[in-house]
Every structure is written in structure tokens, then in C-alpha cells.
Design a protein around this motif. Structure first.
Motif, PDB file in Angstrom:
ATOM      1  N   ASN B 212     -10.779  -4.763  -9.662  1.00 38.85           N
ATOM      2  CA  ASN B 212      -9.954  -4.306  -8.527  1.00 38.85           C
ATOM      3  C   ASN B 212      -8.472  -4.327  -8.882  1.00 38.85           C
ATOM      4  O   ASN B 212      -7.718  -3.419  -8.532  1.00 38.85           O
ATOM      5  CB  ASN B 212     -10.201  -5.181  -7.298  1.00 38.85           C
ATOM      6  CG  ASN B 212     -11.555  -4.901  -6.678  1.00 38.85           C
ATOM      7  OD1 ASN B 212     -12.089  -3.808  -6.824  1.00 38.85           O
ATOM      8  ND2 ASN B 212     -12.135  -5.885  -6.009  1.00 38.85           N
ATOM      9  N   TRP B 216      -6.061  -1.134  -8.825  1.00 37.96           N
ATOM     10  CA  TRP B 216      -4.813  -1.064  -8.049  1.00 37.96           C
ATOM     11  C   TRP B 216      -3.626  -0.759  -8.957  1.00 37.96           C
ATOM     12  O   TRP B 216      -2.711  -0.044  -8.590  1.00 37.96           O
ATOM     13  CB  TRP B 216      -4.574  -2.370  -7.278  1.00 37.96           C
ATOM     14  CG  TRP B 216      -5.326  -2.440  -5.979  1.00 37.96           C
ATOM     15  CD1 TRP B 216      -6.376  -3.260  -5.692  1.00 37.96           C
ATOM     16  CD2 TRP B 216      -5.110  -1.663  -4.796  1.00 37.96           C
ATOM     17  NE1 TRP B 216      -6.819  -3.035  -4.412  1.00 37.96           N
ATOM     18  CE2 TRP B 216      -6.061  -2.070  -3.834  1.00 37.96           C
ATOM     19  CE3 TRP B 216      -4.201  -0.661  -4.440  1.00 37.96           C
ATOM     20  CZ2 TRP B 216      -6.137  -1.522  -2.555  1.00 37.96           C
ATOM     21  CZ3 TRP B 216      -4.266  -0.105  -3.164  1.00 37.96           C
ATOM     22  CH2 TRP B 216      -5.232  -0.541  -2.246  1.00 37.96           C
ATOM     23  N   TYR B 221       0.038  -0.357  -8.013  1.00 36.16           N
ATOM     24  CA  TYR B 221       0.288  -1.604  -7.269  1.00 36.16           C
ATOM     25  C   TYR B 221      -0.132  -2.817  -8.086  1.00 36.16           C
ATOM     26  O   TYR B 221      -1.196  -2.812  -8.700  1.00 36.16           O
ATOM     27  CB  TYR B 221      -0.518  -1.621  -5.969  1.00 36.16           C
ATOM     28  CG  TYR B 221      -0.202  -0.489  -5.040  1.00 36.16           C
ATOM     29  CD1 TYR B 221       0.955  -0.484  -4.283  1.00 36.16           C
ATOM     30  CD2 TYR B 221      -1.075   0.597  -4.919  1.00 36.16           C
ATOM     31  CE1 TYR B 221       1.248   0.560  -3.427  1.00 36.16           C
ATOM     32  CE2 TYR B 221      -0.799   1.650  -4.066  1.00 36.16           C
ATOM     33  CZ  TYR B 221       0.368   1.625  -3.327  1.00 36.16           C
ATOM     34  OH  TYR B 221       0.656   2.658  -2.485  1.00 36.16           O
ATOM     35  N   ASP B 222       0.709  -3.849  -8.019  1.00 37.22           N
ATOM     36  CA  ASP B 222       0.326  -5.107  -8.641  1.00 37.22           C
ATOM     37  C   ASP B 222      -0.121  -6.030  -7.515  1.00 37.22           C
ATOM     38  O   ASP B 222       0.696  -6.443  -6.694  1.00 37.22           O
ATOM     39  CB  ASP B 222       1.537  -5.691  -9.381  1.00 37.22           C
ATOM     40  CG  ASP B 222       1.173  -6.957 -10.125  1.00 37.22           C
ATOM     41  OD1 ASP B 222       0.003  -7.370 -10.041  1.00 37.22           O
ATOM     42  OD2 ASP B 222       2.056  -7.530 -10.787  1.00 37.22           O
ATOM     43  N   ILE B 223      -1.409  -6.310  -7.459  1.00 35.47           N
ATOM     44  CA  ILE B 223      -1.896  -7.092  -6.302  1.00 35.47           C
ATOM     45  C   ILE B 223      -1.826  -8.596  -6.539  1.00 35.47           C
ATOM     46  O   ILE B 223      -2.171  -9.384  -5.688  1.00 35.47           O
ATOM     47  CB  ILE B 223      -3.345  -6.714  -5.904  1.00 35.47           C
ATOM     48  CG1 ILE B 223      -4.332  -6.998  -7.039  1.00 35.47           C
ATOM     49  CG2 ILE B 223      -3.428  -5.283  -5.435  1.00 35.47           C
ATOM     50  CD1 ILE B 223      -5.767  -6.995  -6.582  1.00 35.47           C
ATOM     51  N   GLU B 224      -1.390  -8.992  -7.714  1.00 35.99           N
ATOM     52  CA  GLU B 224      -1.355 -10.423  -7.988  1.00 35.99           C
ATOM     53  C   GLU B 224      -0.080 -10.783  -8.716  1.00 35.99           C
ATOM     54  O   GLU B 224      -0.064 -10.917  -9.929  1.00 35.99           O
ATOM     55  CB  GLU B 224      -2.569 -10.801  -8.832  1.00 35.99           C
ATOM     56  CG  GLU B 224      -3.057 -12.195  -8.549  1.00 35.99           C
ATOM     57  CD  GLU B 224      -4.308 -12.488  -9.329  1.00 35.99           C
ATOM     58  OE1 GLU B 224      -5.381 -12.391  -8.731  1.00 35.99           O
ATOM     59  OE2 GLU B 224      -4.215 -12.790 -10.521  1.00 35.99           O
ATOM     60  N   CYS B 225       1.004 -10.892  -7.954  1.00 29.91           N
ATOM     61  CA  CYS B 225       2.258 -11.222  -8.615  1.00 29.91           C
ATOM     62  C   CYS B 225       2.547 -12.709  -8.454  1.00 29.91           C
ATOM     63  O   CYS B 225       1.957 -13.386  -7.618  1.00 29.91           O
ATOM     64  CB  CYS B 225       3.396 -10.387  -8.038  1.00 29.91           C
ATOM     65  SG  CYS B 225       3.667 -10.669  -6.315  1.00 29.91           S
TER      66      CYS B 225
END
Lengths: 439, 251
Positions: B212, B216, B221-225
Motif C-alpha cells: 500500500n 501511494w 503520497y508518502d503515507i508514513e513520514c
């Protein structure tokens, strides 16, 4: 002077609330009767907490989620710092009273942080928050929340009150790892319990804790049941009641038999409404909305009844009344029970769950709620408090696009109805419904 | 080897292990030719336009209630040969014999198709939200934990795990023509048997997250920054904004 003349004139806000409760009291609808019972329960609880604080009976002022199971097991009532000042301001001055407090808070703390946190901070500075026996908190679900905890420790009115808070490690995988849960569980056992025992003046009885955890599980089960009923078309219960359920099941009603009885009664009544295909009174449901944040508890009643009547719009779920898989506390295994308590308090509930998780949770929640509750639209309030969420707006919008569900980034304040007025909000949502073909 | 192949093999070993431990294992092979889903018609509604709520009083049994154990996950492979198409495996009691009970519940869906890849992953996950597509079967919560209800009426009409498996297969295959083979495994024997799937489920969840995250990233999109400002690459931008706001408030 006649008796009528001697009574002070009630402000519009209080008068409206009383009129509403009076109308509900006169109704024969069992749903309305259950709502009246809620107001009575809440009133009794407020009186009990205020009396306990006045008498110096052990109480805990809490920030965020606070392992209420431990406090209740030690017979300590819990309350939130802002709860009574906010209520008192509105009872005394209605919306004007609230505006005054908001303006004061902006002067003291600036106006670029969450309005609720800011209000709590201002109330603390003004020495308006009741002083419980202890202050407890969970770590950094948001920067403003952390600032509030620091304020408690430095404010001259409150710094003498003993405080403790649990540190919850952030998550990278969306679910906490075993090591993190053990770390929090150890803090609960080794720091929280001795601290609370000292100020509660009694030892924690493990059988009592197990009983309270079982009660907590049961209240959670009733909350789940209630939320499942809201999937029904038409939705049998409105967003304000969903917010009552959330606060009773997760916060002030936890562990109290009368609150469990109320939840059970509400579920029974809503089940009956589902059987009778009854929706929210006076609304012919047409548009089902997912409100993607904290519900608009201060000004929502100026907007939603109108949207209901005008467009058949119903807020069938908000992000904080949603029922993600909260941990069921396993009371058969003591080690597991502490870990379950750790997970429940640090990672499961509303804001900690999403704020300490990855953005994937927002994306997944959008899909789950939209699909399970057959939502026709998603509204993102976009208030300034949840800046972290603001950074994710495009992800949720993208997800809504995949689901072919229209999305509105509204822009409003959590509490200040002057920032964007209820009329303006109505107008924006009405335009959104019309432009997206829902109305 | 594709990302989930190892776990498909592990599931096969898991079923064999429980068989060797004497658990009751029923295997239903497809009784109909593809496209002939007459037996499912009373249960498949085709759309999810109307939300169906199964009330407590209408409930025949619950599966995976939080008071017991529950796990659910999906595995896919681009080697359809690894999947026994149409097979439904049930370990433990069936629906008809469990009236009024709350059974522990494990559900594993295995999908195969030469054209399945990471890009399909998100839409495959979407299909798990079956809404009211299966009449008399309501899923109460999703993701790793699966909590479901079967209605009295569905049970009276003969609803069982074989039908549930076939219905899920029909839904997935209809949503995703790239699926060429699909197999389901249900576990209801006891809590420990379901919990022993947890380690596989946790690994699968990690892989899901990575897929996922990459999907993304492809969308931009970076969903885990990082949560720490000091390590964030956007810190100079935030600092600038703060300075501008400070300036603004001074004026």
C-alpha cells in the motif's frame, strides 16, 4: 416582586437546551425518553464529580484517553480539564460566554492551535478548572495536548497537583508491536498503579479491576451494537446521540451500572426503530454523510437539523464515534489484561489510534466506513486543531474518488461559530450537495 | 517467487498440521461448473445498495466476536496452479450445527491469476467490503479482525461455510476478472487454532502495508513520514511559515 420576576433570565443557549429537554420529556417516543435519561445521568454524574472535588474525595483530571478502568477500579471519578469551565461558561453566558472564553484564550495562547486545547489552557490560566486529586495523561497524541500537560506542571494554580502520564511509542506498521505494548503495560503497572493507589488511599484490588474491565468490554460491545444499527437505512439515531454513546462507553460512564443499563436501553430502542423502519424524527433520509473528524458538538445543532429537513442529510458516522476494532480486554490472563489495557488506552481510541498510526489508517477507515455505512458523501471539517490530518486531506480525497463518493473539505472551527458561521457552513454544504448531484 | 507464495504454502502446512492433530477438516470441491451459481442465488444479492443490519434477535450465530479469537487475511499469487480453484476448506464446526454460538473465526482467501500483481492489491482489498452482497451474512468489522453474523433466515435456508466460500469466490471473481483461481479456508475449531494463524497474519499485514505504501508513493503520497520535526525534510518550509506568521502578528 413576583417569583417569576426574581428568576434570572436564561440565556438563549440554555433556554434552547431546556426547551429541547422539556419537549423530549413530553414525548411518548421511547427513543426520546432514553435521551431524557441520558441528560439526567449526565446531570447526576456532573453533580457527583463536583461534590467529590469540593469534598476532596479522590478524583482524577484526565487529558486524552486515560485508562479509566484503573481510576474507576480505585473509585476515582474522572473528568476533563475543560469540561466544567466550558459548561459553566455556556450556562452562564450562552454563546456569548463561550465567545468570551475563546477570545481570552486567543489573547493568552494565540489562535493557531486547537480551540478546545486552547480553551482548556485559558481556563487553567484563569484558575477556572476544578482541581482534582491528581492529573493523568497519555503522551503526545498532539503537540497542543503535550503543551497542555506541560501547562499543568507549570501553572501556579495546578502545579502542586500530582501528575503522571504514560508514554506511548508511535507506530510505524499501523499496529503496535508487542514490545511497545509491554512497555506501556509496565508503565501502567509500575508507575500508574502505585501513583493512583497513593492518592486514592487504597490498594488496587485485582478482582475489582477484572470486573471493571469486563464491564468496560460489555459497554464496548453495546457501543458496537449501537453503531451497527446506524448502518441501517434509514439510520435510527443521530450524531449527537452517537457522541453521547462514545463519551459514556469510553469515558465518564465506564464501570457504572446505571450507564451500562442506559446503553442497553438505547440499543434496545434503536433495534425497535430499525424493525419499524424509523429514521431520525422529522427527516426523510436521502443523503448519508461520513463526518471525517470530531463531531461539531458546539454548533452542529445549528446546522444538521436544517440539512436534515432541507436535503434529508444525516450524519451517519463521525471519525470519533466510529468503532474500529477496539481491543477486548482479556481478563482470564493477567499479563494479557495489562497489554490489552495498554493497547486500548494508547492505540485504539479515536485520536491516538489515527494520530499515532500511519496515513494508511485514514485511507482504510474511509473505505470501511463509506462501504459499511453506505455513505453518499464524506465531509472533512478541516479545523485548525488537527493539522496532522490536514496534511492527509488529499489521501482521503483520492480514496473518495476511488469510491466514487463526493468529498468536501469544509473549513470551520471546532467551537468558534464566528470563524465560519453556521449559516455559511449550511451554505457550503448545500452547494456541495447540489454541485455533486446529491440534491 | 511472488510476495505471498510462501504464506500460501504455510497455509497448506497449517491445514495438514491440524488434520494430523485430529481436527475435523471438511473439504468441499466445486460442485458446479464455473458460471453455474444456481445454488448461490438465494444468498447473492448482486448489489450492496441497501444496508442490511442483522439484529441480535435475528442472529443464528456470530463468528469472531471479540470475546473469542478472530483473524482474516487475503493472499494472492500470479501462479494459479498454487490454488485449488473452487475449494472450500472448513476446519471445525459448520454453521448449521452451531446455533446460538459465538465461534472463533479464521478466514483465509487465496487468489490466483497470471495478471495479478501489486497494482491490483488495493482493489482486491476493496472487495473484502462485501456490504450486503451476501443475504443474511453481515460483517461487523474489517481488516485483520473479522466479526460476522449469520441470520436465522439464512440458516433456515441452508446457509453454511460451503455457500459462504462459494459466494465470496463469486463476488471476487465478478469484481476482478483477472482472478483465475480462488480457494477459501475457514477455521472455527477453537481459539488456539485461530490464534496460531496470528503470526502469519502479522507478516501478511506487514507486506500489505509495504504494498500500500508503494502504491501511494506511485500516486505521489508518502503515507508514513517521520513524526519528529527534526528529521522531517519539510522542516525549513514549516519554519518559514512560522516566521511569516510571527511577522504578521507583529504588524
Amino acid at each position: 416582586m413576583s417569583e417569576q420576576q426574581q428568576q434570572p433570565k436564561l440565556n438563549d443557549y440554555v433556554q434552547e437546551m431546556l426547551d429541547n429537554i422539556t419537549a423530549l420529556s413530553k414525548s411518548d417516543d421511547p427513543y426520546d425518553k432514553v435521551l431524557v435519561e441520558y441528560y439526567l445521568l449526565r446531570q447526576a454524574r456532573n453533580a457527583r464529580v463536583k461534590e467529590a472535588i469540593a469534598k476532596g474525595t479522590p478524583t482524577a483530571s484526565v487529558g486524552g484517553n486515560c485508562v479509566p478502568e484503573l481510576c474507576v477500579s480505585l473509585d476515582m471519578d474522572v473528568f476533563q480539564a475543560l469540561e466544567f469551565p466550558l459548561f459553566d461558561a455556556m450556562m452562564e453566558g450562552g454563546l456569548d460566554g463561550l465567545h468570551k472564553l475563546i477570545d481570552t484564550s486567543a489573547e493568552m495562547l494565540g489562535d493557531n492551535m486547537c480551540t478546545f486545547i486552547r480553551l482548556a489552557g485559558a481556563a487553567m490560566e484563569l484558575n477556572q478548572c476544578p482541581k482534582g486529586t491528581v492529573v493523568i495523561g497519555m503522551s503526545s497524541i498532539c503537540e497542543a495536548g503535550s503543551a497542555l500537560q506541560q501547562l499543568v506542571r507549570t501553572n501556579p494554580h495546578y502545579k502542586e497537583i500530582p501528575s503522571v502520564s504514560v508514554e506511548s511509542p508511535g507506530r510505524r506498521e499501523g499496529v503496535p508491536d508487542e514490545e511497545a505494548l509491554e512497555y506501556i503495560a509496565e508503565q501502567l503497572k509500575n508507575d500508574f498503579v502505585p501513583f493512583l493507589e497513593k492518592y486514592a488511599g487504597k490498594k488496587l484490588d485485582m478482582d475489582r479491576l477484572k470486573f471493571v474491565c469486563q464491564e468496560s468490554n460489555e459497554q464496548l460491545r453495546l457501543w458496537w451494537e449501537y453503531n451497527e444499527l446506524r448502518r441501517n437505512k434509514p439510520c435510527p439515531s443521530d450524531w449527537e446521540v452517537a457522541n453521547f454513546v462514545n463519551s459514556v462507553a469510553r469515558y465518564w460512564g465506564l464501570g457504572y451500572p446505571e450507564c451500562k443499563a442506559w446503553l442497553k436501553k438505547l440499543v434496545d430502542v434503536c433495534e425497535q426503530r430499525v424493525k419499524e423502519h424509523k429514521g431520525i424524527t422529522g427527516i426523510n433520509e436521502k443523503i448519508r454523510v461520513f463526518w471525517f473528524d470530531f463531531p461539531p458538538i458546539v454548533w452542529g445543532n445549528k446546522v444538521w437539523p436544517w440539512l436534515g429537513k432541507e436535503f434529508g442529510a444525516v450524519m451517519v458516522m463521525d471519525l470519533y464515534s466510529d468503532n474500529p476494532p477496539h481491543t477486548y480486554i482479556n481478563t482470564k490472563d493477567e499479563k494479557q489484561m495489562w497489554k490489552d489495557l495498554a493497547k486500548r488506552s494508547s492505540y485504539d481510541f479515536g485520536m491516538p489510534r489515527i494520530a499515532l498510526g500511519s496515513a494508511d489508517l485514514y485511507a482504510k477507515d474511509t473505505v470501511r466506513v463509506v462501504k459499511d455505512l453506505s455513505c453518499d458523501a464524506v465531509i472533512w471539517p478541516g479545523h485548525m486543531g488537527h493539522k496532522d490530518a490536514g496534511a492527509l486531506v488529499n489521501i482521503v480525497q483520492e480514496q473518495c474518488r476511488n469510491l466514487k463518493v463526493p468529498f468536501l473539505n469544509l473549513g470551520c472551527d471546532l467551537a468558534d461559530d464566528r470563524y465560519v458561521s453556521p449559516d455559511k457552513i449550511k451554505d457550503k454544504i448545500a452547494n456541495f450537495f447540489q454541485a455533486s448531484g446529491l440534491a | 517467487m511472488a510476495v505471498f507464495d510462501l504464506y500460501i504454502n504455510k497455509i497448506s502446512a497449517y491445514v495438514d498440521d491440524l488434520k494430523s492433530k485430529g481436527r475435523r477438516v471438511k473439504i468441499f470441491e466445486p460442485a458446479y461448473m464455473p458460471g453455474q451459481v444456481k445454488e448461490l442465488m438465494p444468498f447473492l444479492q448482486g448489489t450492496e445498495s441497501s444496508a442490511e443490519t442483522i439484529l441480535r434477535s435475528d442472529t443464528f450465530l456470530e463468528l469472531g466476536n471479540p470475546a473469542t479469537s478472530s483473524t482474516a487475511f487475503m493472499l494472492w499469487t500470479e501462479k494459479p496452479g498454487l490454488i485449488k480453484d473452487g475449494r472450500v476448506t472448513l476446519i471445525g464446526p459448520d454453521i448449521q450445527e452451531s446455533e446460538g454460538q459465538n465461534l472463533p473465526f479464521g478466514q483465509i482467501l487465496m487468489l490466483g491469476g497470471e495478471e495479478l500483481d501489486e497494482k491490483e492489491h488495493e482493489s482486491l482489498e476493496l472487495s473484502s467490503h462485501i456490504g450486503s452482497k451476501i443475504k443474511g451474512y453481515m460483517i461487523r468489522s474489517m481488516r485483520q479482525n473479522l466479526w460476522a453474523r449469520v441470520s436465522n433466515k439464512a440458516a433456515q435456508n441452508g446457509f453454511c461455510f460451503e455457500i459462504l466460500g462459494e459466494a465470496l469466490m463469486a463476488i471476487y471473481k465478478s469484481d476482478h476478472p483477472k482472478i483465475k483461481a480462488m480457494e477459501t479456508v475457514f477455521v472455527t475449531s477453537n481459539e488456539a487454532d485461530v490464534r496460531s494463524l496470528d503470526s502469519i497474519a502479522a507478516q501478511v499485514e506487514k507486506i500489505n502495508k509495504e504494498i500500500n505504501k508503494t502504491n501511494w508513493q506511485i500516486k505521489g503520497y508518502d503515507i508514513e513520514c517521520a513524526l519528529d520535526c527534526s528529521t522531517c525534510s519539510d522542516k525549513p518550509v514549516c519554519d518559514n511559515i512560522k516566521e511569516v506568521l510571527k511577522e504578521k502578528s507583529r504588524k
